[in-house]
Write a protein that holds these residues in place. Structure first.
Motif, PDB file in Angstrom:
ATOM      1  N   GLU A 144      54.786  48.282  31.084  1.00 25.92           N
ATOM      2  CA  GLU A 144      55.321  46.983  31.499  1.00 25.92           C
ATOM      3  C   GLU A 144      54.170  46.058  31.887  1.00 25.92           C
ATOM      4  OE1 GLU A 144      58.020  47.714  34.716  1.00 25.92           O
ATOM      5  OE2 GLU A 144      59.107  49.268  33.600  1.00 25.92           O
ATOM      6  N   PRO A 145      53.922  45.005  31.081  1.00 23.22           N
ATOM      7  CA  PRO A 145      52.769  44.117  31.338  1.00 23.22           C
ATOM      8  C   PRO A 145      52.741  43.558  32.755  1.00 23.22           C
ATOM      9  CG  PRO A 145      53.777  43.597  29.219  1.00 23.22           C
ATOM     10  CD  PRO A 145      54.689  44.573  29.896  1.00 23.22           C
ATOM     11  N   GLU A 146      53.924  43.288  33.327  1.00 25.01           N
ATOM     12  CA  GLU A 146      53.942  42.619  34.642  1.00 25.01           C
ATOM     13  C   GLU A 146      53.697  43.577  35.798  1.00 25.01           C
ATOM     14  OE1 GLU A 146      56.330  43.036  32.579  1.00 25.01           O
ATOM     15  OE2 GLU A 146      57.985  44.084  33.576  1.00 25.01           O
ATOM     16  N   LEU A 147      53.723  44.878  35.529  1.00 28.30           N
ATOM     17  CA  LEU A 147      53.536  45.850  36.614  1.00 28.30           C
ATOM     18  C   LEU A 147      52.047  45.979  36.956  1.00 28.30           C
ATOM     19  CD1 LEU A 147      55.455  49.058  37.243  1.00 28.30           C
ATOM     20  CD2 LEU A 147      52.964  49.198  37.207  1.00 28.30           C
ATOM     21  N   THR A 148      51.712  45.718  38.226  1.00 26.99           N
ATOM     22  CA  THR A 148      50.293  45.734  38.629  1.00 26.99           C
ATOM     23  C   THR A 148      50.002  46.827  39.665  1.00 26.99           C
ATOM     24  OG1 THR A 148      50.510  44.301  40.564  1.00 26.99           O
ATOM     25  CG2 THR A 148      50.326  43.212  38.411  1.00 26.99           C
ATOM     26  N   TYR A 149      48.712  47.096  39.840  1.00 34.91           N
ATOM     27  CA  TYR A 149      48.248  48.081  40.823  1.00 34.91           C
ATOM     28  C   TYR A 149      47.894  47.408  42.143  1.00 34.91           C
ATOM     29  CZ  TYR A 149      47.561  51.222  36.772  1.00 34.91           C
ATOM     30  OH  TYR A 149      47.731  51.999  35.651  1.00 34.91           O
ATOM     31  N   THR A 150      48.014  46.086  42.174  1.00 32.68           N
ATOM     32  CA  THR A 150      47.535  45.321  43.336  1.00 32.68           C
ATOM     33  C   THR A 150      48.662  44.927  44.288  1.00 32.68           C
ATOM     34  OG1 THR A 150      47.704  43.356  41.934  1.00 32.68           O
ATOM     35  CG2 THR A 150      45.535  44.355  42.139  1.00 32.68           C
ATOM     36  N   LEU A 151      48.287  44.644  45.519  1.00 31.86           N
ATOM     37  CA  LEU A 151      49.233  44.208  46.543  1.00 31.86           C
ATOM     38  C   LEU A 151      49.810  42.837  46.174  1.00 31.86           C
ATOM     39  CD1 LEU A 151      47.163  45.148  49.704  1.00 31.86           C
ATOM     40  CD2 LEU A 151      49.475  46.003  49.234  1.00 31.86           C
ATOM     41  N   GLY A 152      50.972  42.525  46.741  1.00 37.05           N
ATOM     42  CA  GLY A 152      51.496  41.161  46.621  1.00 37.05           C
ATOM     43  C   GLY A 152      52.487  40.964  45.507  1.00 37.05           C
ATOM     44  N   LYS A 153      52.329  41.734  44.427  1.00 36.79           N
ATOM     45  CA  LYS A 153      53.292  41.580  43.321  1.00 36.79           C
ATOM     46  C   LYS A 153      54.273  42.751  43.380  1.00 36.79           C
ATOM     47  CE  LYS A 153      53.659  40.033  38.592  1.00 36.79           C
ATOM     48  NZ  LYS A 153      53.048  39.967  37.265  1.00 36.79           N
ATOM     49  N   THR A 154      55.529  42.435  43.700  1.00 34.69           N
ATOM     50  CA  THR A 154      56.537  43.484  43.901  1.00 34.69           C
ATOM     51  C   THR A 154      56.775  44.288  42.629  1.00 34.69           C
ATOM     52  OG1 THR A 154      57.592  41.816  45.264  1.00 34.69           O
ATOM     53  CG2 THR A 154      58.803  43.879  44.936  1.00 34.69           C
ATOM     54  N   ILE A 155      56.992  45.586  42.805  1.00 38.20           N
ATOM     55  CA  ILE A 155      57.461  46.442  41.715  1.00 38.20           C
ATOM     56  C   ILE A 155      58.925  46.735  42.004  1.00 38.20           C
ATOM     57  CG2 ILE A 155      57.267  48.689  40.586  1.00 38.20           C
ATOM     58  CD1 ILE A 155      54.356  48.761  41.256  1.00 38.20           C
ATOM     59  N   SER A 176      25.691  46.721  37.519  1.00 40.57           N
ATOM     60  CA  SER A 176      24.454  46.780  38.307  1.00 40.57           C
ATOM     61  C   SER A 176      24.733  46.548  39.797  1.00 40.57           C
ATOM     62  CB  SER A 176      23.428  45.763  37.785  1.00 40.57           C
ATOM     63  OG  SER A 176      24.006  44.489  37.761  1.00 40.57           O
ATOM     64  N   HIS A 177      25.959  46.107  40.114  1.00 37.06           N
ATOM     65  CA  HIS A 177      26.347  45.942  41.523  1.00 37.06           C
ATOM     66  C   HIS A 177      27.727  46.531  41.740  1.00 37.06           C
ATOM     67  CE1 HIS A 177      23.317  42.748  40.836  1.00 37.06           C
ATOM     68  NE2 HIS A 177      22.865  43.210  41.990  1.00 37.06           N
ATOM     69  N   GLY A 178      27.783  47.650  42.436  1.00 40.17           N
ATOM     70  CA  GLY A 178      29.031  48.385  42.564  1.00 40.17           C
ATOM     71  C   GLY A 178      30.009  47.842  43.580  1.00 40.17           C
ATOM     72  N   SER A 179      29.563  46.875  44.383  1.00 40.85           N
ATOM     73  CA  SER A 179      30.377  46.466  45.524  1.00 40.85           C
ATOM     74  C   SER A 179      31.771  45.987  45.147  1.00 40.85           C
ATOM     75  CB  SER A 179      29.646  45.388  46.310  1.00 40.85           C
ATOM     76  OG  SER A 179      28.440  45.921  46.811  1.00 40.85           O
ATOM     77  N   TYR A 180      31.847  45.005  44.245  1.00 42.17           N
ATOM     78  CA  TYR A 180      33.148  44.417  43.957  1.00 42.17           C
ATOM     79  C   TYR A 180      33.702  44.854  42.612  1.00 42.17           C
ATOM     80  CZ  TYR A 180      32.414  41.705  48.112  1.00 42.17           C
ATOM     81  OH  TYR A 180      32.198  41.346  49.425  1.00 42.17           O
ATOM     82  N   VAL A 181      35.016  44.963  42.562  1.00 33.77           N
ATOM     83  CA  VAL A 181      35.698  45.266  41.307  1.00 33.77           C
ATOM     84  C   VAL A 181      36.816  44.242  41.117  1.00 33.77           C
ATOM     85  CG1 VAL A 181      35.203  47.739  41.401  1.00 33.77           C
ATOM     86  CG2 VAL A 181      37.286  46.856  42.465  1.00 33.77           C
ATOM     87  N   SER A 182      37.295  44.103  39.890  1.00 32.87           N
ATOM     88  CA  SER A 182      38.423  43.201  39.635  1.00 32.87           C
ATOM     89  C   SER A 182      39.547  43.984  39.001  1.00 32.87           C
ATOM     90  CB  SER A 182      38.018  42.084  38.665  1.00 32.87           C
ATOM     91  OG  SER A 182      36.627  41.915  38.622  1.00 32.87           O
ATOM     92  N   PRO A 183      40.781  43.482  39.167  1.00 37.45           N
ATOM     93  CA  PRO A 183      41.913  44.130  38.500  1.00 37.45           C
ATOM     94  C   PRO A 183      41.692  44.078  36.991  1.00 37.45           C
ATOM     95  CG  PRO A 183      42.682  42.575  40.157  1.00 37.45           C
ATOM     96  CD  PRO A 183      41.208  42.331  39.985  1.00 37.45           C
ATOM     97  N   LEU A 184      42.106  45.110  36.304  1.00 36.69           N
ATOM     98  CA  LEU A 184      41.959  45.186  34.856  1.00 36.69           C
ATOM     99  C   LEU A 184      43.201  44.572  34.218  1.00 36.69           C
ATOM    100  CD1 LEU A 184      39.799  46.483  32.954  1.00 36.69           C
ATOM    101  CD2 LEU A 184      41.347  48.423  32.753  1.00 36.69           C
ATOM    102  N   ALA A 185      42.983  43.683  33.227  1.00 33.72           N
ATOM    103  CA  ALA A 185      44.124  43.028  32.570  1.00 33.72           C
ATOM    104  C   ALA A 185      44.929  44.058  31.778  1.00 33.72           C
ATOM    105  CB  ALA A 185      43.623  41.928  31.644  1.00 33.72           C
ATOM    106  N   PHE A 186      46.250  43.840  31.715  1.00 31.73           N
ATOM    107  CA  PHE A 186      47.107  44.723  30.935  1.00 31.73           C
ATOM    108  C   PHE A 186      46.658  44.712  29.476  1.00 31.73           C
ATOM    109  CE2 PHE A 186      50.781  45.375  28.170  1.00 31.73           C
ATOM    110  CZ  PHE A 186      51.233  46.605  28.642  1.00 31.73           C
TER     111      PHE A 186
END
Lengths: 447, 447
Positions: free
Chosen positions: A79-90, B419-429
């Motif tokens: 499901e494209p809209e399902l995320t691993y991050t906070l804030g977006k309800t599953i 080269s900088h491990g501190s921050y990560v971003s959500p991966l797009a579907f």
């Protein structure tokens, strides 16, 4: 289906005159089912028949998990809209997780008691020169506990939410872990400075059947004293279910993610009786939610204080030698406890040991399950000024070696002096039997 | 037994005249067996019937291990003379281990492919200010690999033998681990500075059926060049069997445990063509044993060079971006590889990926399995002077983040800049699908 049809077809051939012998034969057939199935030690149980997950069992044991089986059928991951991050309800998480388990029967079996331990620390080196060394050994301690009990463990060093690279980091990590680990019923967060000091105690999951979040705490201190230390978020576990997803989002609304962070900071300061420093931390926020939304959330949150899910280290460290003696006495009195065995089955004497300690120490001198080095801040080194000199670091060294002795025992070694972890000695066979004790104290020779 | 009797008794009642319907009923009974047993997904198999270990299987899968079952029958653990330490021979180990497995059938099932990863580092803090931080993340990397593949991992910080608190420590640890872990067929040693850089590659155990020790190496460099770097003991695995116990003792006879240590030190210097520094190290000693006792040990030692069991970091770090592109291309071309899934079944696409890379890269640009930071000495910080400035630390940071990206993908995140491990971003579907790539490069909007 076609099998059932075939069966009916066969049955219809049976004539009235042979009914007597037929019924006998049916009896024979039932015996056959019983004999053949019991040969495979898998007599079909009612539970198997109604299994909603499709999981089979062998000997009452679930099957080993099958890591190579991931069917092509769509799951929530598609499901494209399902995320691993906070804030977006599953939505419908319980249903989605259940159908994933149905597609992965080897994980469905035993899913209700499966635990994933999550922990972690900052992405960069610690300011405290021995900080990372202590974190390394605290992780080793958690990895040991996980291995002994067959739990998975995940150590995170990345900051999943730029606004939550602080005490709130755990909330973002638990949210992601729930989605990434549908096989786990419980996600157990452990602060990096929490140490397992009873490697063989297991959390009594059956006690929490009606609850979704288990945190060490004391109801009177929450609801009467309104204290920010009425519970401790250094070690708690939450069920992988819709309730938890919703709760994490509500909880995170008081975090730096929220535009109202300043408001919450002030509200907590004014609501909680003993909160001395500004900023809405995750622990105070949980206390606040219990105070203000008890009806909505309280019923599902279990405040555990019957065993030490997060014992304050100051009260523990002075007793480590006493705990060692208690365990030695148990070993002297119960040959089963001092018997050498493979680490993978070291869990097998857990209950016997617990019962013995209950009956012989009445809880007195019983080592705590988890010791939490609250206020020590091993990574920054900025510990509570009331802990003079190296108090914190010496205490951590002793506690880590005390815990390591429980692991090394099954490897045939022991730290003779827990204040210095460097050297260990081989453990004598049958230690700590009375005979050995006498030999060591020379009694044998004085006679 | 009495069941069988009862069955015969019943059968004797059946009269000749009803034989036809009887045989029909027997047919019905067979169907019943089939239907009921298949309901429980445990149709009895021949394998189950003849199981020598007593272990049953479910759907061809072994049962989950039973950690609470440790029968009272005596095992090798009950032999006072049996030790976990080097130097004291254990006799009939294969027989002893087999009988332990027989008493623990849930561990016997699947024992032949069970791996225990052992690693560790010094008991005290590192001299290098960022040393322990790097060790912590190297351990996290190994714990990630172990969790993904369901292997147990043990991290040791104690010095098991006062004379082997150096490069030889691994030999004492492997010896103890073999006795403490009879459930494991292979004990896999990993140096603290060895990093898994392909989290999804699995060692081809079936290739080593005839061997007991698998170490990265090149026969010509061993037997012709007599080079001390003709093999690498930074990552190798040994079978939990009598041969290995005997070999470890022979190997350790060249260590500082031996009264002849000085002799061995000189012998290695004079025998090996390129050994520059004195002291009999464990790697040179293994080369020497291959050179001088090939007949006795060589046949059981597999020199593996078909995949990177210990790639030299200098040749790897410059290619990390290239490896990332190769994997992204694989994901673009094979939807199966970019499909989101639970970490516990992420292994399921391993073979498909391997085949794709074989056919499309001919091994070129394929990431190594394990990258070893030989000469970097992260803990002491005394790296090879030829590695200027922060070369080593920057390389480790990038490599650890590169590996972490393979883990974070299943958690829904990515290090955009390794080269900088501190921050990560959500991966797009659906990353890295072509469509997304075009969108990112703006092509969609330029049309």
């Amino acid at each position: 289906m076609s099998r059932a049809k075939a069966q009916t077809k066969q049955s219809s051939y049976i004539s009235r005159d042979s009914s007597r012998s037929y019924f006998l034969a049916v009896f024979v057939s039932m015996l056959l089912v019983f004999v053949i199935c019991s040969l495979t030690e898998t007599l079909p149980s009612f539970q198997n028949m109604i299994s909603t997950t499709g999981a089979d069992t062998c000997n009452g044991e679930p099957p080993a998990v099958n890591r190579t089986h991931d069917p092509k059928e769509a799951t929530f991951y598609d499901e494209p809209e399902l995320t691993y991050t906070l804030g977006k309800t599953i939505e419908d998480w319980d249903k989605k997780r259940k159908s994933w388990l149905h597609l992965h029967p080897s994980f469905a079996a035993g899913a209700d008691t499966r635990i994933l331990i999550v922990t972690g620390s900052q992405p960069s080196p610690c300011k405290n020169p021995i900080g990372d060394h202590l974190l390394l050994r605290c992780f080793k301690n958690k990895a040991d506990y996980s291995r002994i009990h067959g739990y998975d463990i995940f150590y995170n060093t990345a900051c999943l939410d730029p606004k939550l690279c602080n005490v709130w980091a755990k909330v973002a990590l638990i949210r992601a872990a729930m989605v990434a680990h549908p096989e786990a019923e419980w996600i157990w967060w452990m602060d990096s400075d929490a140490v397992f000091t009873d490697m063989y105690f297991k959390v009594p999951l059956q006690r929490y059947k009606q609850h979704n979040l288990v945190v060490p705490g004391w109801p009177d201190m929450v609801y009467e004293k309104k204290s920010w230390v009425s519970l401790n978020t250094g070690s708690f576990f939450t069920r992988n279910c819709q309730w938890s997803l919703d709760f994490l989002d509500v909880w995170a609304r008081m975090s730096p993610r929220s535009p109202d962070y300043k408001f919450w900071s002030e509200t907590l300061m004014s609501t909680l009786s003993d909160k001395m420093f500004p900023g809405a931390d995750e622990q105070s926020s949980l206390v606040y939610l219990l105070l203000t939304e008890k009806k909505k959330w309280g019923d599902k949150i279990y405040l555990e204080n019957q065993y030490d899910l997060s014992a304050y280290w100051v009260g523990v460290v002075g007793k480590l030698i006493k705990f060692t003696r208690t365990e030695a006495d148990a070993g002297k009195n119960l040959p089963l406890l001092r018997r050498r065995r493979a680490e993978v089955v070291s869990e097998s004497v857990g209950e016997v040991r617990e019962k013995y300690l209950e009956n012989n120490t009445a809880g007195e001198g019983k080592r705590p399950f988890i010791t939490h080095f609250t206020g020590c801040q091993p990574c920054s080194g900025n510990h509570d000024p009331s802990y003079v000199g190296n108090t914190c670091w010496d205490a951590m060294e002793r506690t880590l070696n005390y815990a390591d002795n429980q692991v090394l025992r099954n490897l045939g070694f022991v730290h003779r002096d827990i204040s210095h972890g460097s050297y260990v000695s081989p453990l004598a066979f049958d230690f700590p039997s009375e005979v050995l004790q006498r030999k060591k104290s020379g009694e044998e020779y004085n006679r």
